[in-house]
Design an enzyme around this catalytic site. Structure first.
Site, PDB file in Angstrom:
ATOM      1  N   ASN A  65       0.925  -1.329  -0.079  1.00 43.82           N
ATOM      2  CA  ASN A  65      -0.012  -0.096   0.055  1.00 43.82           C
ATOM      3  C   ASN A  65       0.809   1.419  -0.031  1.00 43.82           C
ATOM      4  O   ASN A  65       0.664   2.250  -0.720  1.00 43.82           O
ATOM      5  CB  ASN A  65      -0.823  -0.129   1.335  1.00 43.82           C
ATOM      6  CG  ASN A  65      -2.088  -0.970   1.019  1.00 43.82           C
ATOM      7  OD1 ASN A  65      -2.457  -1.484   0.180  1.00 43.82           O
ATOM      8  ND2 ASN A  65      -2.713  -1.131   2.301  1.00 43.82           N
ATOM      9  N   ASP A 280      -0.408   3.419   6.129  1.00 42.50           N
ATOM     10  CA  ASP A 280       0.486   3.011   5.035  1.00 42.50           C
ATOM     11  C   ASP A 280       0.623   4.142   4.138  1.00 42.50           C
ATOM     12  O   ASP A 280       1.824   4.661   3.625  1.00 42.50           O
ATOM     13  CB  ASP A 280      -0.100   1.843   4.272  1.00 42.50           C
ATOM     14  CG  ASP A 280      -0.460   0.702   5.041  1.00 42.50           C
ATOM     15  OD1 ASP A 280       0.097   0.493   5.979  1.00 42.50           O
ATOM     16  OD2 ASP A 280      -1.536   0.137   4.860  1.00 42.50           O
TER      17      ASP A 280
END
Length: 288
Positions: A65, A280
């Site tokens: 991510n 992320d």
């Protein structure tokens, strides 16, 4: 191989996220801790998937991510992670390449299958993750390309992959290669580091000087250090890592870089839709 130098190479779980909505009663009925993460066996994953409502599939994993976010911001990035030679593995490889992320790790013959994370999002936007790592935890040092690691300014390591012996050895080797080449090693903590003896291993890596940038939220930092307050966590960790970054949800984030501390408030959101991958993408923006 592109002649353009790599900004970041990340090593992490190669996971396909399967995302569906549910209400709190569904979580309670299946004994799922709201907002948390738990590991599932293949059979448990199949049973939960059968009970979930309509879902959408998108490649994920924490470090993957982050690389998607970094690529969107214009960075030249690569990802190392293990998939199987199956449908989800093909989806993952396609998504990485389509996002402009270099992904060269050869697939394994299934079983085990490509890992999946069954993510349930409640009406308040909170996500509850249920992960079956499968093939992603079969990553070995043989999958590493030392030249690729040496070519990247930053080697970014994912805490979710720290527990199993094989990928843990691969990440340690990658960190050693990067440090020897004078590159930056960044490590992002995860809830899974609270399990078993994983905490001691991460602290050992930090004590050995193999972590230059450390990311984590307040909860993870407290578990890692055993400290009661954030200031105590900072006191324990900042002398050992060049840059310490702590996310605090609605309270924003703070960073301590070689003794200099900076804090920012969170940008207001009219409506929280889905918090999947929030940390992320924060890491991607920080590194960029």
């Amino acid at each position: 191989m592109t002649s353009r130098p790599l900004d970041i190479v990340a090593i992490g779980d190669a996971i396909v996220d399967v995302i569906a909505t549910c209400d709190d009663s569904f979580l309670q009925a299946h004994g799922l801790p709201k907002g948390g993460m738990q590991l599932l066996t293949a059979d448990e994953a199949e049973a939960l998937y059968a009970a979930m409502g309509p879902a959408r599939e998108i490649s994920g994993g924490s470090a993957a991510n982050s690389m998607a976010g970094a690529a969107a911001l214009g960075l030249n990035v690569a990802f190392v992670g293990q998939v199987a030679d199956d449908q989800l593995g093909a989806i993952f490889a396609h998504d990485m390449l389509a996002l402009g992320i270099r992904f060269d790790t050869p697939p394994l013959e299934a079983p085990p299958p490509t890992g999946r994370c069954l993510i349930l999002v409640t009406p308040d936007g909170q996500r509850t993750m249920n992960t079956c790592p499968a093939a992603s935890h079969e990553l070995t040092t043989a999958a590493l390309d030392p030249a690729l690691i040496r070519s990247a300014s930053v080697t970014f390591l994912e805490g979710y992959l720290w527990g199993p012996e094989l990928p843990r050895a691969a990440m340690l080797e990658a960190a050693r290669i990067a440090e020897a080449a004078g590159r930056t090693v960044a490590f992002t903590l995860s809830e899974s580091l609270c399990i078993g003896d994983r905490r001691d291993g991460v602290l050992g890596m930090i004590d050995a000087g193999l972590v230059d940038v450390l990311f984590g939220n307040e909860h993870e930092m407290r578990h890692l250090t055993g400290c009661g307050t954030i200031d105590e966590c900072i006191g324990a960790l900042s002398p050992k890592v060049g840059t310490l970054v702590i996310t605090r949800g609605a309270d924003g984030a703070l960073a301590v870089d070689r003794g200099e501390r900076a804090e920012v408030t969170a940008a207001p959101a009219a409506q929280v839709v889905d918090t999947t991958g929030a940390g992320d993408l924060f890491a991607a923006g920080f590194l960029a």
